[in-house]
Design a protein around this motif. Structure first.
Motif, PDB file in Angstrom:
ATOM      1  N   ALA A 170      -1.314  12.495   5.051  1.00  0.00           N
ATOM      2  CA  ALA A 170      -2.185  13.455   5.732  1.00  0.00           C
ATOM      3  C   ALA A 170      -2.573  12.961   7.117  1.00  0.00           C
ATOM      4  CB  ALA A 170      -3.426  13.710   4.884  1.00  0.00           C
ATOM      5  N   LEU A 171      -2.903  11.675   7.222  1.00  0.00           N
ATOM      6  CA  LEU A 171      -3.292  11.119   8.518  1.00  0.00           C
ATOM      7  C   LEU A 171      -2.129  11.153   9.511  1.00  0.00           C
ATOM      8  CD1 LEU A 171      -5.429   8.078   7.307  1.00  0.00           C
ATOM      9  CD2 LEU A 171      -6.276  10.147   8.436  1.00  0.00           C
ATOM     10  N   ARG A 172      -0.934  10.835   9.059  1.00  0.00           N
ATOM     11  CA  ARG A 172       0.229  10.871   9.943  1.00  0.00           C
ATOM     12  C   ARG A 172       0.507  12.294  10.403  1.00  0.00           C
ATOM     13  NH1 ARG A 172       3.732   6.812   6.083  1.00  0.00           N
ATOM     14  NH2 ARG A 172       3.061   4.846   7.033  1.00  0.00           N
ATOM     15  N   ALA A 173       0.280  13.284   9.512  1.00  0.00           N
ATOM     16  CA  ALA A 173       0.486  14.676   9.905  1.00  0.00           C
ATOM     17  C   ALA A 173      -0.506  15.101  10.980  1.00  0.00           C
ATOM     18  CB  ALA A 173       0.349  15.585   8.684  1.00  0.00           C
ATOM     19  N   MET A 174      -1.645  14.383  11.045  1.00  0.00           N
ATOM     20  CA  MET A 174      -2.655  14.651  12.078  1.00  0.00           C
ATOM     21  C   MET A 174      -2.377  13.875  13.359  1.00  0.00           C
ATOM     22  SD  MET A 174      -5.945  14.370   9.545  1.00  0.00           S
ATOM     23  CE  MET A 174      -7.097  14.235  10.933  1.00  0.00           C
ATOM     24  N   GLY A 175      -1.310  13.070  13.354  1.00  0.00           N
ATOM     25  CA  GLY A 175      -0.972  12.280  14.524  1.00  0.00           C
ATOM     26  C   GLY A 175      -1.604  10.909  14.540  1.00  0.00           C
ATOM     27  N   ARG A 176      -2.198  10.474  13.430  1.00  0.00           N
ATOM     28  CA  ARG A 176      -2.825   9.160  13.362  1.00  0.00           C
ATOM     29  C   ARG A 176      -1.806   8.102  12.961  1.00  0.00           C
ATOM     30  NH1 ARG A 176      -8.454   9.674  12.167  1.00  0.00           N
ATOM     31  NH2 ARG A 176      -8.508   7.385  12.263  1.00  0.00           N
ATOM     32  N   GLU A 177      -1.941   6.901  13.552  1.00  0.00           N
ATOM     33  CA  GLU A 177      -1.091   5.774  13.171  1.00  0.00           C
ATOM     34  C   GLU A 177      -1.652   5.113  11.909  1.00  0.00           C
ATOM     35  OE1 GLU A 177       1.728   4.630  14.406  1.00  0.00           O
ATOM     36  OE2 GLU A 177       1.855   6.182  15.965  1.00  0.00           O
ATOM     37  N   VAL A 178      -0.770   4.778  10.988  1.00  0.00           N
ATOM     38  CA  VAL A 178      -1.178   4.114   9.755  1.00  0.00           C
ATOM     39  C   VAL A 178      -0.288   2.898   9.547  1.00  0.00           C
ATOM     40  CG1 VAL A 178      -1.458   4.305   7.262  1.00  0.00           C
ATOM     41  CG2 VAL A 178      -1.937   6.286   8.719  1.00  0.00           C
ATOM     42  N   GLU A 179      -0.886   1.724   9.572  1.00  0.00           N
ATOM     43  CA  GLU A 179      -0.123   0.499   9.353  1.00  0.00           C
ATOM     44  C   GLU A 179       0.083   0.292   7.849  1.00  0.00           C
ATOM     45  OE1 GLU A 179      -1.896  -2.841  11.236  1.00  0.00           O
ATOM     46  OE2 GLU A 179      -1.848  -1.965  13.248  1.00  0.00           O
ATOM     47  N   GLN A 180       1.215  -0.278   7.527  1.00  0.00           N
ATOM     48  CA  GLN A 180       1.517  -0.525   6.119  1.00  0.00           C
ATOM     49  C   GLN A 180       2.207  -1.863   5.945  1.00  0.00           C
ATOM     50  OE1 GLN A 180       4.187   2.711   5.181  1.00  0.00           O
ATOM     51  NE2 GLN A 180       5.992   1.504   5.699  1.00  0.00           N
ATOM     52  N   THR A 181       2.088  -2.402   4.749  1.00  0.00           N
ATOM     53  CA  THR A 181       2.800  -3.618   4.371  1.00  0.00           C
ATOM     54  C   THR A 181       3.536  -3.351   3.061  1.00  0.00           C
ATOM     55  OG1 THR A 181       0.783  -4.435   3.268  1.00  0.00           O
ATOM     56  CG2 THR A 181       1.222  -5.224   5.501  1.00  0.00           C
ATOM     57  N   VAL A 182       4.617  -4.086   2.850  1.00  0.00           N
ATOM     58  CA  VAL A 182       5.411  -3.957   1.638  1.00  0.00           C
ATOM     59  C   VAL A 182       5.140  -5.161   0.759  1.00  0.00           C
ATOM     60  CG1 VAL A 182       7.717  -3.649   0.683  1.00  0.00           C
ATOM     61  CG2 VAL A 182       7.181  -2.744   2.957  1.00  0.00           C
ATOM     62  N   LEU A 183       4.708  -4.899  -0.467  1.00  0.00           N
ATOM     63  CA  LEU A 183       4.372  -5.966  -1.403  1.00  0.00           C
ATOM     64  C   LEU A 183       5.361  -5.999  -2.559  1.00  0.00           C
ATOM     65  CD1 LEU A 183       1.596  -5.195   0.062  1.00  0.00           C
ATOM     66  CD2 LEU A 183       0.496  -6.257  -1.901  1.00  0.00           C
ATOM     67  N   ILE A 184       5.464  -7.181  -3.172  1.00  0.00           N
ATOM     68  CA  ILE A 184       6.220  -7.319  -4.419  1.00  0.00           C
ATOM     69  C   ILE A 184       5.302  -6.871  -5.551  1.00  0.00           C
ATOM     70  CG2 ILE A 184       7.408  -8.898  -5.987  1.00  0.00           C
ATOM     71  CD1 ILE A 184       8.848  -8.632  -3.366  1.00  0.00           C
ATOM     72  N   SER A 185       5.713  -5.838  -6.276  1.00  0.00           N
ATOM     73  CA  SER A 185       4.903  -5.368  -7.406  1.00  0.00           C
ATOM     74  C   SER A 185       5.335  -6.005  -8.722  1.00  0.00           C
ATOM     75  CB  SER A 185       4.993  -3.842  -7.524  1.00  0.00           C
ATOM     76  OG  SER A 185       6.339  -3.429  -7.749  1.00  0.00           O
TER      77      SER A 185
END
Length: 386
Positions: A170-185
């Protein structure tokens, strides 16, 4: 003929036959004596008692003997934009929110059976006779040898993950940047990463590729051949570590034997009060509802819209199980429209309840466009599943 069995015996012969009766339906001659002897008092009550006992035993077996199946039936549909016990189901902190109307329902399936729960022949027979229930094998719904506690924990984790992805979408659709990390689950037992990687490790890079997304990690692994050694850099307890993992082959291609999950650095705090509902299938509807309250205007235009579908990090809407039951639940809740994953359309065809229009969506953007089209009264042009 007299006595308590006269009618029974008469009904077993041929009344009026002069060879066997006295003309009034009563037997005569030696055969009559033999038949009276065969039906001596006490035998019929004993037979009835035995039959009754066997019937009770059979009923008990049908009631208490468990079967390796689950029964899926329609569950409730819940308006994400509404209230539960006087409190909003969806709450957002750290951002301006806007009032909205209408309904965006996430739909559910009630599952009877599975780990720790027994279903019987009666349950299965009832489901087979029902138009809205479905019988599946346990192993088609739950992981083999899983416990009820493990199933509940996995469902809760999937629900939490779907809410995070929905918020980021939803935030990205509003044009907001969202940082993410990839974890081992998960580190799969017997796999090439066992003893090298650990659940909770944050992936920094795989080979020469930055671990910017789960797709980037998978692509980096696929560029190697099974048996190759690939350097994997992880962040563990605040320190970077590099391990050399020997890749392996699976039905999906080259693998390193781990499960992945995404962790987002979200600029807002979103909470959804979903009770004991688990699983990832409400992701699409969560993302639409979050977008609605974070943007001015009423996205639904006051319309009643239900739906289902997982939400992937790239904006793809994924297929789910139990969609036929969810259609019934949506209709019962009063929905006029249903957003269905494109990959579920073959399951929907021929099972759409009267009065419900099913709209096909493959991405969040398509879902957003569908809701806007419904709100504006232009639903007739939207693609459907049948």
């Amino acid at each position: 003929m007299s006595g308590p069995y006269a009618d029974v015996v008469a009904n077993s012969g041929y009344p009026g036959d002069p060879r066997d009766t006295d003309g009034h339906g009563a037997e005569r001659g030696p055969a009559a004596g033999r038949r009276r002897s065969a039906l001596r008092p006490g035998l019929l009550p004993a037979a009835l008692l035995t039959a009754t006992f066997l019937a009770i035993a059979l009923a008990a077996a049908l009631t208490f003997v468990g079967l390796p199946y689950v029964v899926m039936s329609p569950g409730p549909a819940t308006n994400i934009l509404g209230n539960i016990d006087g409190k909003p189901l969806l709450a957002v902190e750290g951002a301006t929110t806007y009032p909205t109307t209408g309904r965006l329902d996430f739909t559910t399936v009630s599952v009877d059976g599975g780990p720790g729960v027994t279903i019987t022949v009666y349950d299965v027979a009832r489901a087979w006779l029902s138009d809205s229930e479905e019988v599946l094998r346990v192993d088609d719904v739950f992981p083999p040898d899983s416990s009820q506690e493990e199933v509940e924990e996995e469902g809760a984790a999937e629900m939490a993950g779907s809410q995070s992805v929905a918020t980021a979408t939803a935030l990205r659709a509003m044009g907001r940047e969202v940082e993410q990390t990839v974890l081992i689950s998960d580190v799969f037992e017997g796999g090439p990463s066992q003893g090298l990687l650990e659940p909770g490790d944050v992936l920094v890079s795989v080979g020469d590729a930055e671990a910017s997304s789960s797709d980037a990690v998978r692509a980096a692994v696929q560029r190697t051949e099974p048996g190759d050694t690939v350097p994997v850099v992880v962040l563990r307890e605040g320190e970077e570590r590099t391990v050399a993992v020997r890749t392996a082959e699976s039905a999906r291609g080259t693998v390193i034997g781990v499960g992945l999950r995404l962790d987002y650095d979200l600029p807002v705090d979103v909470s959804l009060r979903t009770g004991n509902v688990g699983g990832p299938s409400a992701g699409l509807m969560f993302s639409l509802a979050i977008y609605d309250v974070l943007t001015p205007g009423e996205l639904t235009g006051g319309k009643e819209i239900a739906g289902t579908g997982t939400m992937e990090d790239d904006g793809t809407v994924g297929p789910i199980g139990g969609i036929r039951q969810k259609l019934v639940g949506a209709q019962a809740a009063g929905a006029d429209f249903f957003l269905a994953p494109a990959d579920n359309c073959s399951d929907v065809a021929g099972h759409v309840p009267d009065g419900l229009r099913v709209v096909r969506v493959a991405t969040f953007d398509e879902g957003l466009a569908a809701v806007r089209g419904i709100a504006s009264g232009d639903a007739a042009s939207l693609p459907t599943c049948g």
